[in-house]
Design a protein around this motif. Structure first.
Motif, PDB file in Angstrom:
ATOM      1  N   ARG A 154      37.353  34.763  45.288  1.00 22.62           N
ATOM      2  CA  ARG A 154      37.203  35.047  43.857  1.00 22.62           C
ATOM      3  C   ARG A 154      35.846  35.684  43.569  1.00 22.62           C
ATOM      4  O   ARG A 154      35.746  36.611  42.769  1.00 22.62           O
ATOM      5  CB  ARG A 154      37.392  33.770  43.037  1.00 22.62           C
ATOM      6  CG  ARG A 154      38.791  33.235  43.133  1.00 22.62           C
ATOM      7  CD  ARG A 154      38.988  31.975  42.303  1.00 22.62           C
ATOM      8  NE  ARG A 154      40.225  31.313  42.663  1.00 22.62           N
ATOM      9  CZ  ARG A 154      41.432  31.747  42.361  1.00 22.62           C
ATOM     10  NH1 ARG A 154      41.564  32.855  41.687  1.00 22.62           N
ATOM     11  NH2 ARG A 154      42.501  31.093  42.729  1.00 22.62           N
ATOM     12  N   CYS A 168      39.953  45.149  46.964  1.00 23.41           N
ATOM     13  CA  CYS A 168      38.751  45.592  46.246  1.00 23.41           C
ATOM     14  C   CYS A 168      39.021  46.867  45.451  1.00 23.41           C
ATOM     15  O   CYS A 168      38.402  47.091  44.415  1.00 23.41           O
ATOM     16  CB  CYS A 168      37.599  45.799  47.214  1.00 23.41           C
ATOM     17  SG  CYS A 168      37.004  44.252  47.926  1.00 23.41           S
ATOM     18  N   ASP A 188      41.978  41.824  36.267  1.00 22.59           N
ATOM     19  CA  ASP A 188      41.543  42.617  37.408  1.00 22.59           C
ATOM     20  C   ASP A 188      41.188  41.720  38.595  1.00 22.59           C
ATOM     21  O   ASP A 188      41.527  42.030  39.728  1.00 22.59           O
ATOM     22  CB  ASP A 188      40.356  43.487  37.037  1.00 22.59           C
ATOM     23  CG  ASP A 188      40.717  44.518  35.977  1.00 22.59           C
ATOM     24  OD1 ASP A 188      39.807  44.926  35.260  1.00 22.59           O
ATOM     25  OD2 ASP A 188      41.885  44.894  35.876  1.00 22.59           O
ATOM     26  N   ILE A 189      40.497  40.646  38.322  1.00 23.87           N
ATOM     27  CA  ILE A 189      40.150  39.712  39.392  1.00 23.87           C
ATOM     28  C   ILE A 189      41.433  39.091  39.951  1.00 23.87           C
ATOM     29  O   ILE A 189      41.576  38.936  41.157  1.00 23.87           O
ATOM     30  CB  ILE A 189      39.163  38.635  38.893  1.00 23.87           C
ATOM     31  CG1 ILE A 189      37.809  39.281  38.602  1.00 23.87           C
ATOM     32  CG2 ILE A 189      39.025  37.525  39.914  1.00 23.87           C
ATOM     33  CD1 ILE A 189      36.824  38.365  37.936  1.00 23.87           C
ATOM     34  N   SER A 190      42.370  38.794  39.075  1.00 23.62           N
ATOM     35  CA  SER A 190      43.637  38.212  39.524  1.00 23.62           C
ATOM     36  C   SER A 190      44.397  39.159  40.446  1.00 23.62           C
ATOM     37  O   SER A 190      45.023  38.724  41.412  1.00 23.62           O
ATOM     38  CB  SER A 190      44.517  37.854  38.323  1.00 23.62           C
ATOM     39  OG  SER A 190      43.909  36.846  37.563  1.00 23.62           O
ATOM     40  N   LEU A 227      34.860  43.900  40.901  1.00 30.19           N
ATOM     41  CA  LEU A 227      35.059  44.225  39.491  1.00 30.19           C
ATOM     42  C   LEU A 227      33.852  44.965  38.934  1.00 30.19           C
ATOM     43  O   LEU A 227      33.999  45.843  38.095  1.00 30.19           O
ATOM     44  CB  LEU A 227      35.315  42.944  38.700  1.00 30.19           C
ATOM     45  CG  LEU A 227      35.495  43.065  37.197  1.00 30.19           C
ATOM     46  CD1 LEU A 227      36.807  43.780  36.896  1.00 30.19           C
ATOM     47  CD2 LEU A 227      35.477  41.705  36.556  1.00 30.19           C
ATOM     48  N   CYS A 245      43.104  41.413  42.434  1.00 28.18           N
ATOM     49  CA  CYS A 245      42.378  41.405  43.707  1.00 28.18           C
ATOM     50  C   CYS A 245      42.703  40.129  44.498  1.00 28.18           C
ATOM     51  O   CYS A 245      43.048  40.191  45.675  1.00 28.18           O
ATOM     52  CB  CYS A 245      40.873  41.514  43.427  1.00 28.18           C
ATOM     53  SG  CYS A 245      39.810  41.413  44.886  1.00 28.18           S
ATOM     54  N   CYS A 250      32.184  43.969  48.024  1.00 29.57           N
ATOM     55  CA  CYS A 250      33.458  43.260  47.857  1.00 29.57           C
ATOM     56  C   CYS A 250      34.177  43.162  49.197  1.00 29.57           C
ATOM     57  O   CYS A 250      34.606  42.080  49.609  1.00 29.57           O
ATOM     58  CB  CYS A 250      34.324  43.989  46.828  1.00 29.57           C
ATOM     59  SG  CYS A 250      35.977  43.286  46.586  1.00 29.57           S
ATOM     60  N   CYS A 252      35.879  39.268  44.783  1.00 31.34           N
ATOM     61  CA  CYS A 252      36.667  40.085  43.858  1.00 31.34           C
ATOM     62  C   CYS A 252      35.893  40.361  42.582  1.00 31.34           C
ATOM     63  O   CYS A 252      35.985  41.451  42.012  1.00 31.34           O
ATOM     64  CB  CYS A 252      38.000  39.412  43.547  1.00 31.34           C
ATOM     65  SG  CYS A 252      39.182  39.499  44.919  1.00 31.34           S
ATOM     66  N   TYR A 253      35.108  39.402  42.125  1.00 28.43           N
ATOM     67  CA  TYR A 253      34.270  39.631  40.948  1.00 28.43           C
ATOM     68  C   TYR A 253      33.249  40.732  41.234  1.00 28.43           C
ATOM     69  O   TYR A 253      33.000  41.594  40.399  1.00 28.43           O
ATOM     70  CB  TYR A 253      33.555  38.348  40.519  1.00 28.43           C
ATOM     71  CG  TYR A 253      32.617  38.597  39.366  1.00 28.43           C
ATOM     72  CD1 TYR A 253      33.123  38.753  38.076  1.00 28.43           C
ATOM     73  CD2 TYR A 253      31.257  38.722  39.575  1.00 28.43           C
ATOM     74  CE1 TYR A 253      32.276  39.019  37.021  1.00 28.43           C
ATOM     75  CE2 TYR A 253      30.411  38.995  38.523  1.00 28.43           C
ATOM     76  CZ  TYR A 253      30.923  39.140  37.244  1.00 28.43           C
ATOM     77  OH  TYR A 253      30.081  39.414  36.201  1.00 28.43           O
ATOM     78  N   ALA A 268      40.393  45.812  42.044  1.00 26.66           N
ATOM     79  CA  ALA A 268      39.525  44.980  41.211  1.00 26.66           C
ATOM     80  C   ALA A 268      38.983  45.715  39.987  1.00 26.66           C
ATOM     81  O   ALA A 268      39.049  45.172  38.886  1.00 26.66           O
ATOM     82  CB  ALA A 268      38.376  44.396  42.039  1.00 26.66           C
ATOM     83  N   HIS A 277      39.638  39.357  33.662  1.00 25.10           N
ATOM     84  CA  HIS A 277      40.322  38.302  34.389  1.00 25.10           C
ATOM     85  C   HIS A 277      41.552  38.846  35.116  1.00 25.10           C
ATOM     86  O   HIS A 277      41.816  38.490  36.244  1.00 25.10           O
ATOM     87  CB  HIS A 277      40.721  37.186  33.423  1.00 25.10           C
ATOM     88  CG  HIS A 277      41.342  36.020  34.097  1.00 25.10           C
ATOM     89  ND1 HIS A 277      42.695  35.893  34.256  1.00 25.10           N
ATOM     90  CD2 HIS A 277      40.802  34.936  34.689  1.00 25.10           C
ATOM     91  CE1 HIS A 277      42.970  34.782  34.905  1.00 25.10           C
ATOM     92  NE2 HIS A 277      41.833  34.176  35.170  1.00 25.10           N
TER      93      HIS A 277
END
Length: 84
Positions: free
Chosen positions: A47, A79, A25-27, A54, A29, A61, A50-51, A82, A23
Protein backbone atom coordinates in the motif's frame (compact mmCIF):
# COMPACT_ATOMS: atom_id res chain seq x y z
CA UNK A 1 -11.64 37.97 6.44
CA UNK A 2 -14.80 36.44 4.98
CA UNK A 3 -13.05 36.01 1.63
CA UNK A 4 -10.21 34.11 3.27
CA UNK A 5 -12.62 31.81 5.08
CA UNK A 6 -14.56 31.20 1.87
CA UNK A 7 -11.37 30.37 -0.02
CA UNK A 8 -10.23 28.04 2.77
CA UNK A 9 -13.60 26.28 2.79
CA UNK A 10 -13.50 25.81 -0.97
CA UNK A 11 -9.93 24.51 -0.82
CA UNK A 12 -10.73 22.00 1.90
CA UNK A 13 -13.92 20.96 0.13
CA UNK A 14 -11.90 20.36 -3.04
CA UNK A 15 -9.48 18.18 -1.11
CA UNK A 16 -12.37 16.12 0.19
CA UNK A 17 -13.60 15.53 -3.35
CA UNK A 18 -10.10 14.54 -4.50
CA UNK A 19 -9.56 12.04 -1.72
CA UNK A 20 -11.91 9.32 -3.04
CA UNK A 21 -10.22 9.44 -6.44
CA UNK A 22 -6.80 9.00 -4.85
CA UNK A 23 -8.09 6.02 -2.87
CA UNK A 24 -9.40 4.39 -6.03
CA UNK A 25 -5.99 4.76 -7.69
CA UNK A 26 -4.22 3.11 -4.78
CA UNK A 27 -6.84 0.36 -4.82
CA UNK A 28 -6.16 -0.33 -8.50
CA UNK A 29 -2.44 -0.65 -7.80
CA UNK A 30 -2.98 -2.88 -4.76
CA UNK A 31 -5.50 -4.96 -6.74
CA UNK A 32 -2.87 -5.71 -9.38
CA UNK A 33 -0.55 -7.03 -6.68
CA UNK A 34 -3.30 -9.01 -4.93
CA UNK A 35 -4.15 -10.74 -8.22
CA UNK A 36 -0.56 -11.96 -8.34
CA UNK A 37 -0.91 -13.14 -4.76
CA UNK A 38 -4.00 -15.05 -5.94
CA UNK A 39 -6.42 -13.79 -3.37
CA UNK A 40 -3.96 -12.98 -0.63
CA UNK A 41 -4.18 -9.59 1.03
CA UNK A 42 -1.37 -7.19 0.18
CA UNK A 43 0.77 -6.10 3.14
CA UNK A 44 1.10 -2.47 4.23
CA UNK A 45 4.42 -2.17 2.37
CA UNK A 46 2.51 -2.70 -0.89
CA UNK A 47 0.00 0.00 0.00
CA UNK A 48 2.83 2.41 0.80
CA UNK A 49 4.63 1.65 -2.48
CA UNK A 50 1.36 2.19 -4.36
CA UNK A 51 0.92 5.52 -2.59
CA UNK A 52 4.39 6.52 -3.78
CA UNK A 53 3.30 5.56 -7.29
CA UNK A 54 0.26 7.78 -6.87
CA UNK A 55 2.60 10.74 -6.35
CA UNK A 56 4.19 9.96 -9.72
CA UNK A 57 7.46 8.37 -8.56
CA UNK A 58 7.20 5.22 -10.68
CA UNK A 59 10.77 4.03 -10.08
CA UNK A 60 10.38 4.18 -6.29
CA UNK A 61 6.98 2.47 -6.53
CA UNK A 62 8.44 -0.41 -8.55
CA UNK A 63 11.45 -0.80 -6.26
CA UNK A 64 9.19 -0.76 -3.19
CA UNK A 65 6.97 -3.48 -4.62
CA UNK A 66 9.83 -5.68 -5.81
CA UNK A 67 11.53 -5.34 -2.42
CA UNK A 68 8.31 -6.74 -0.97
CA UNK A 69 8.49 -9.83 -3.18
CA UNK A 70 6.29 -8.71 -6.09
CA UNK A 71 7.56 -9.73 -9.52
CA UNK A 72 8.97 -6.93 -11.66
CA UNK A 73 6.27 -7.29 -14.34
CA UNK A 74 3.44 -6.98 -11.83
CA UNK A 75 5.19 -4.11 -10.04
CA UNK A 76 5.56 -2.15 -13.28
CA UNK A 77 1.92 -2.67 -14.28
CA UNK A 78 0.62 -1.91 -10.77
CA UNK A 79 2.65 1.29 -10.52
CA UNK A 80 1.48 2.32 -13.98
CA UNK A 81 -2.17 2.34 -12.84
CA UNK A 82 -1.49 4.16 -9.57
CA UNK A 83 -1.45 7.73 -10.93
CA UNK A 84 -4.37 7.19 -13.40
Amino acid sequence: MAGVLTALTLALGGAAFAAPAAHADISACVGQVERELQGGEAPDSVRMACYVGLTGDQAQCVSGLTAGGVTNGTAVSACRVAPD
